[in-house]
Design a protein around this motif. Structure first.
Motif, short mmCIF file in Angstrom:
data_model
loop_
_atom_site.label_atom_id
_atom_site.label_comp_id
_atom_site.label_asym_id
_atom_site.label_seq_id
_atom_site.Cartn_x
_atom_site.Cartn_y
_atom_site.Cartn_z
N VAL A 17 0.82 -1.22 0.00
CA VAL A 17 0.00 0.00 0.00
C VAL A 17 0.84 1.26 0.00
N LEU A 18 0.40 2.26 -0.74
CA LEU A 18 1.06 3.55 -0.89
C LEU A 18 0.14 4.66 -0.41
N VAL A 19 0.68 5.73 0.20
CA VAL A 19 -0.15 6.84 0.67
C VAL A 19 0.30 8.17 0.07
N GLY A 20 -0.56 9.03 -0.40
CA GLY A 20 -0.22 10.32 -0.95
C GLY A 20 -1.44 11.21 -1.14
N THR A 21 -1.35 12.56 -1.31
CA THR A 21 -2.49 13.47 -1.51
C THR A 21 -2.25 14.42 -2.67
N ILE A 22 -3.27 14.79 -3.37
CA ILE A 22 -3.10 15.79 -4.44
C ILE A 22 -4.27 16.74 -4.45
N PHE A 23 -4.03 17.98 -4.83
CA PHE A 23 -5.05 19.02 -4.89
C PHE A 23 -5.03 19.66 -6.25
N SER A 228 -2.20 1.02 -3.46
CA SER A 228 -1.63 2.30 -3.08
C SER A 228 -2.70 3.26 -2.60
N LEU A 229 -2.33 4.07 -1.62
CA LEU A 229 -3.17 5.15 -1.12
C LEU A 229 -2.34 6.42 -1.19
N ARG A 230 -2.76 7.41 -1.99
CA ARG A 230 -1.92 8.57 -2.29
C ARG A 230 -2.46 9.84 -1.63
N VAL A 231 -1.53 10.71 -1.18
CA VAL A 231 -1.91 12.00 -0.57
C VAL A 231 -0.93 13.11 -0.97
N PHE A 232 -1.39 14.14 -1.69
CA PHE A 232 -0.57 15.31 -2.01
C PHE A 232 -1.26 16.56 -1.49
N ARG A 233 -0.52 17.42 -0.86
CA ARG A 233 -1.09 18.64 -0.27
C ARG A 233 -0.85 19.84 -1.19
N PRO A 234 -1.89 20.63 -1.49
CA PRO A 234 -1.74 21.77 -2.40
C PRO A 234 -0.89 22.87 -1.81
N VAL A 235 -0.07 23.49 -2.65
CA VAL A 235 0.73 24.63 -2.20
C VAL A 235 0.54 25.85 -3.08
N ASP A 236 0.06 25.65 -4.33
CA ASP A 236 -0.14 26.81 -5.20
C ASP A 236 -1.01 26.42 -6.38
N SER A 237 -1.62 27.42 -7.01
CA SER A 237 -2.34 27.24 -8.26
C SER A 237 -2.25 28.55 -9.04
N ASP A 238 -2.59 28.50 -10.33
CA ASP A 238 -2.50 29.68 -11.19
C ASP A 238 -3.77 29.75 -12.03
N ASN A 239 -4.59 30.76 -11.78
CA ASN A 239 -5.86 30.89 -12.48
C ASN A 239 -5.76 31.72 -13.76
N PHE A 245 -7.43 23.14 -14.94
CA PHE A 245 -6.98 22.68 -13.63
C PHE A 245 -5.47 22.93 -13.52
N THR A 246 -5.05 23.61 -12.48
CA THR A 246 -3.62 23.82 -12.24
C THR A 246 -3.30 23.59 -10.78
N VAL A 247 -2.12 23.07 -10.49
CA VAL A 247 -1.74 22.83 -9.10
C VAL A 247 -0.24 22.57 -8.99
N SER A 248 0.33 22.99 -7.87
CA SER A 248 1.61 22.44 -7.41
C SER A 248 1.32 21.84 -6.05
N ALA A 249 1.95 20.71 -5.75
CA ALA A 249 1.61 19.98 -4.52
C ALA A 249 2.82 19.24 -4.01
N LEU A 250 2.81 19.01 -2.70
CA LEU A 250 3.84 18.22 -2.03
C LEU A 250 3.17 16.98 -1.42
N GLY A 251 3.79 15.82 -1.59
CA GLY A 251 3.15 14.61 -1.12
C GLY A 251 4.06 13.68 -0.36
N LYS A 252 3.43 12.80 0.42
CA LYS A 252 4.12 11.68 1.03
C LYS A 252 3.33 10.41 0.74
N THR A 253 4.06 9.32 0.63
CA THR A 253 3.39 8.05 0.38
C THR A 253 3.88 7.03 1.41
#
Length: 255
Positions: A17-23, A228-239, A245-253
């Protein structure tokens, strides 16, 4: 557990299993040639006991199995709507993104040591320029800071996952993600067999969720699967590129 990562065993079925997040952020607007633009950095861990997870070993065969990863994506809304995508690093270095198919340009760069990733892809503002059929060549600016990674979580029913009955539903559970929010997007997958709903779909997992149920009959008895279970945390976007859809993100798995 045979020295491997967390496994779900379905009468001898193993599932690591994998862990991570995305926004992802979206700005309202008309349909555009591009659909999704993102950059991420992630750190990957393996859970070997009910309570302990450790960083993946620095030795790896390909980038998608590395303990530290940088990824950049540019996806078109359909074939023929984009012709190229280019990544510019904070220091000004320019890299054309490889074309994976008619609608996707992306790269995954793997590293055995965190410092190597930070040296190659330092904190700062990144640019992704896409050449399109109707929108010109818009440029998206996305910041990637040095800090802001989500805190690592671990699976709660680690022992129960070592042997499950494939004919009935099994619910994988994990500890609450520290600081998890509705904006975090969590995905749970099993080896290309099934996954939790995609971003924006009903039932999509977020940083507030702590479980996902695998329907009975999904897995074949006697086989071994990776999950896998994924999680990435949002840190920025550009409108600035409206409707994309736009995003930069940091994740851990954790695997």
């Amino acid at each position: 557990m045979d020295g491997k990562a967390l496994h779900l065993r379905v009468h001898a079925i193993g599932v690591s299993v994998l862990v991570g997040t995305i926004f992802i952020s979206i700005s309202p607007g008309l349909a555009q040639d591009a659909e999704f633009i993102a950059i991420t950095k992630s750190q990957h861990f393996e859970q070997f006991t009910p309570l302990l997870a450790g960083l993946k070993l620095p030795a790896f065969v390909d980038a998608e199995d590395a303990p530290f990863r940088f990824e950049a994506f540019a996806e078109a809304a359909g074939p023929g709507l984009m012709t190229a995508a280019t990544l510019t690093l904070p220091g000004g270095s320019v890299y054309p993104l490889p074309m994976l198919d008619e609608s996707e340009w992306a790269t995954v760069e793997g590293f055995g040591i965190f410092g190597e990733m930070e040296a190659a892809f330092p904190p700062g503002t990144y640019q992704i320029q896409v050449d399109t059929a109707h929108d010109g060549s818009p440029i998206v600016h996305l910041d990637l800071p040095a800090t802001g990674y989500p805190v690592l979580t671990t699976f709660l029913n680690f022992e129960a996952a070592q042997m499950i009955d494939a004919t009935v539903p099994f619910t994988a559970t994990w500890n609450p993600i520290p600081g998890g929010t509705q904006d975090d997007v969590v995905s749970f997958e099993i080896d290309g067999v099934m996954s939790s709903p995609d971003i924006g779909e009903p039932g999509q997992l977020t940083g507030l969720d702590t479980e996902f149920t695998i329907p009975g009959g999904t897995l074949e008895p006697g086989r071994e699967y990776s999950a896998s279970l994924r999680v990435f945390r949002p840190v920025d976007s550009d409108n600035s590129y409206s409707g994309v859809f736009t995003v930069s993100a940091l994740g851990k798995t954790v695997r």
